[in-house]
Scaffold this active site. Structure first.
Site: not given
Length: 220
Positions: A65, A67, A78, A187
């Site tokens: 989701d 930031y 990202f 991740h």
């Protein structure tokens, strides 16, 4: 909801926009933006779909989701705007690129250069309440982004899907692995990056696959 989205994606996703769940979702999101601080800015909620047309997608990088702190989210997984401190996950992505491809670590976390080459930076959930990670999960966004992944899988060929972490990897069930390359790793967050993300070689693997199928490599 009157969304800013590239016309190619609007055609693909229109059946989803017409479903009851999407009407419920848009009501929830509209109310959330009116009553709380949410990210990204409303005009950028569909930025991933607006900036990277359906027919130009060559690589998909899936995030979870947006930031949830001020000035970070810009509608691309990202990515952060120029001048914003590079978040830890993106810092680890850059470290793996440097290890894999030997390229210097950029000073900016703004990933427009990727998007312009056909890299779809898609979060599974497109909105979030400030300071509350995951707060808009389970409201309907996942159904929409599942549909986007299924459309790419069924209507396109030879796309590279980078699935980092278990949350993104669950989207892998919608991808035809005979038509596309699926790359999976932990991740890139500081909690898991050194359990297999650093060393995964996904950036060189993606470029090798694209070249093998007659496409230009990504200039990461």
């Amino acid at each position: 909801m009157n969304v800013r989205i590239d016309e190619s994606w609007r055609r693909v996703l229109q059946p989803e926009f017409d479903k009851p769940y999407f009407e419920i979702l848009t009501s929830y999101v509209r109310r959330a933006y009116q009553t709380t601080t949410c990210y990204p800015p409303a005009r950028l909620i569909f930025h991933a779909f607006d900036a990277c047309p359906f027919d130009r997608v060559r690589v998909v990088i899936l995030g979870q989701d947006p930031y949830h702190e001020p000035n970070q989210a810009e509608g691309w997984a990202f990515s952060v705007p120029d001048g914003v401190r590079i978040p830890p996950s993106l810092e680890n992505i850059y470290k793996e690129q440097q290890r894999d491809l030997g390229i210097p670590i950029p000073s900016s976390g703004h990933l427009e250069r990727w998007v312009n080459q056909g890299v779809l930076l898609l979060n599974a959930t497109l909105t979030v309440e400030a300071h509350k990670a995951g707060s808009h999960q389970g409201k309907g966004w996942e159904e929409l982004t599942d549909a986007a992944i299924m459309a790419l899988s069924s209507q396109r060929e030879h796309i590279v899907f980078m699935l980092w972490g278990s949350y993104a990897q669950r989207k892998g069930q919608y991808i035809n692995r005979r038509r596309h390359l699926v790359l999976e790793a932990p991740h890139p967050s500081p909690l898991s990056a050194y359990r297999g993300f650093i060393g995964c070689g996904h950036f060189s693997a993606a470029n090798d696959y694209l070249v093998q199928h007659g496409q230009e490599p990504i200039n990461w």
